[in-house]
Design an enzyme around this catalytic site. Structure first.
Site, PDB file in Angstrom:
ATOM      1  CD  GLU A  41       8.335   6.961 -11.071  1.00  0.00           C
ATOM      2  OE1 GLU A  41       7.529   7.482 -10.276  1.00  0.00           O
ATOM      3  OE2 GLU A  41       9.207   6.153 -10.713  1.00  0.00           O
ATOM      4  CE1 TYR A 122       8.954  10.032  -6.564  1.00  0.00           C
ATOM      5  CE2 TYR A 122       7.176  10.177  -8.176  1.00  0.00           C
ATOM      6  CZ  TYR A 122       8.042   9.420  -7.404  1.00  0.00           C
ATOM      7  OH  TYR A 122       8.009   8.058  -7.489  1.00  0.00           O
ATOM      8  CG  ASP A 140       7.294   8.959  -2.875  1.00  0.00           C
ATOM      9  OD1 ASP A 140       8.123   8.934  -1.937  1.00  0.00           O
ATOM     10  OD2 ASP A 140       6.809   7.931  -3.383  1.00  0.00           O
TER      11      ASP A 140
END
Length: 352
Positions: A41, A122, A140
């Protein structure tokens, strides 16, 4: 309102079925290990999937555990990150790794993950759902685009309140089954990345939820999401020096804070200098130009600034300042991709 509510309640089943049948085969989707999910991520922030794949594999080979990352020398870490950009991500990764190691494991909640350096709304939601099966919506750019098109929402997508509203909408229809929870955020992002795409018309005929899409029905999908115009990037002129001396080239460390903090760079100064002024700069460093080899121009675009660079390759004599490090090869020093054109030239010059 009822129309939108009906849309939301019908969204998860076709979306999840499509994802299970059609999603790209990506390595971080095969694990529930919070360390590996987290690394992916962070790498994927503002970076294309294709660019991340090789870095992800090399990174995990070098640092297979959070403890290994916590103990890594910074130069090794930055060298592995070289070319991926946004280098503060790598430093925050290590800060967070040390915090996780000290605490004996990853926090398993959205709130706990938010406490880690470099982890925002996020990223915390994405890790919480994929690694720990928490019902947390991760929003996102892909998800914003999908949801604003599905709901025909013309709010300014660059505003925090728009993202907050979208997160609440996704949260309201989050599935209940654990296996579904783990992939729901991924399914929305995959839809945005491969079907409901940016910078072009959405591929509505391939969309598993096209019958639920108000933007498609009303003919507005292609103009969504609405975003305020970005401010123009600031342009900066720089002169870069590839200084060669006795089979070595000069590098120096960038400042510990700010853009490209702590990385290695070729000596440079502000402004686009002609050869005579460039020569005076070299002499001011306590070096004497001997042979001017070539002149190279390059440009690099950051999010808020552009570097327009003029570069000179030249052989020099003399000691030079203490801030210069003279190296015979560049493979142990992390030189950011902003200097990619000059790195290529430097490597060629060192082989001559």
């Amino acid at each position: 309102m009822n129309e939108k509510a009906t849309t939301w309640t019908r969204l998860p089943p076709p979306l999840l079925a499509w994802y299970r049948a059609s999603a790209r085969d990506l390595p971080w989707r095969k694990t529930r290990d919070p360390y590996r999910v987290w690394v992916s991520e962070i790498m994927l922030q503002q970076t294309r999937v294709a660019a991340v794949l090789g870095y992800y594999a090399r990174f995990l080979a070098a640092f297979p555990t959070v403890e290994a990352l916590a103990a890594a020398p910074e130069d090794q870490l930055m060298k592995l990150w070289e070319g991926l950009g946004y280098y503060s991500r790598a430093r925050n990764l290590q800060k967070a790794a040390r915090l996780v190691t000290d605490r004996g494991g990853f926090p398993d909640t959205y709130a706990g993950l938010l406490e880690l350096p470099g982890v925002g709304d996020y990223t915390a939601a994405a890790i919480a759902s994929a690694a720990f099966a928490r019902r947390e919506a991760a929003v996102d750019g892909n998800v914003l685009r999908v949801i604003t098109r599905l709901t025909d929402d013309h709010s300014d997508a660059s505003l925090p309140q728009t993202k907050k509203a979208v997160r609440a909408q996704v949260q309201a229809v989050f599935p209940e089954a654990e296996d579904d929870i783990r992939i729901f955020n991924q399914a929305l992002m995959e839809l945005g990345a491969t079907v409901c795409v940016p910078n072009g018309p959405p591929k509505c005929l391939l969309c598993p939820v096209r019958d639920l899409c108000l933007g498609r029905e009303r003919g507005t999908a292609e103009v969504l999401p609405v975003k305020a115009p970005k401010k123009a990037r600031r342009a900066e002129e720089k002169t870069v020096f590839l200084l060669l001396r006795e089979g070595k080239i000069a590098l120096r460390r960038r400042p510990a804070s700010g853009l490209l903090a702590g990385l290695w760079e070729f000596p440079n100064v502000e402004g686009g200098l002609e050869e005579s002024a460039a020569g005076e700069t070299v002499r001011a460093w306590g070096l004497e130009p001997k042979t001017w080899k070539n002149r190279l121009t390059a440009k690099h675009i950051f999010s808020h600034v552009e570097w327009h660079m003029t570069g000179y390759t030249l052989a020099v004599s003399g000691e030079g300042p203490e801030t210069f490090t003279w190296v015979s090869a560049l493979d142990q020093h992390a030189v950011p991709s902003a200097f990619a054109r000059y790195r290529e030239e430097a490597e060629h010059a060192l082989k001559e």
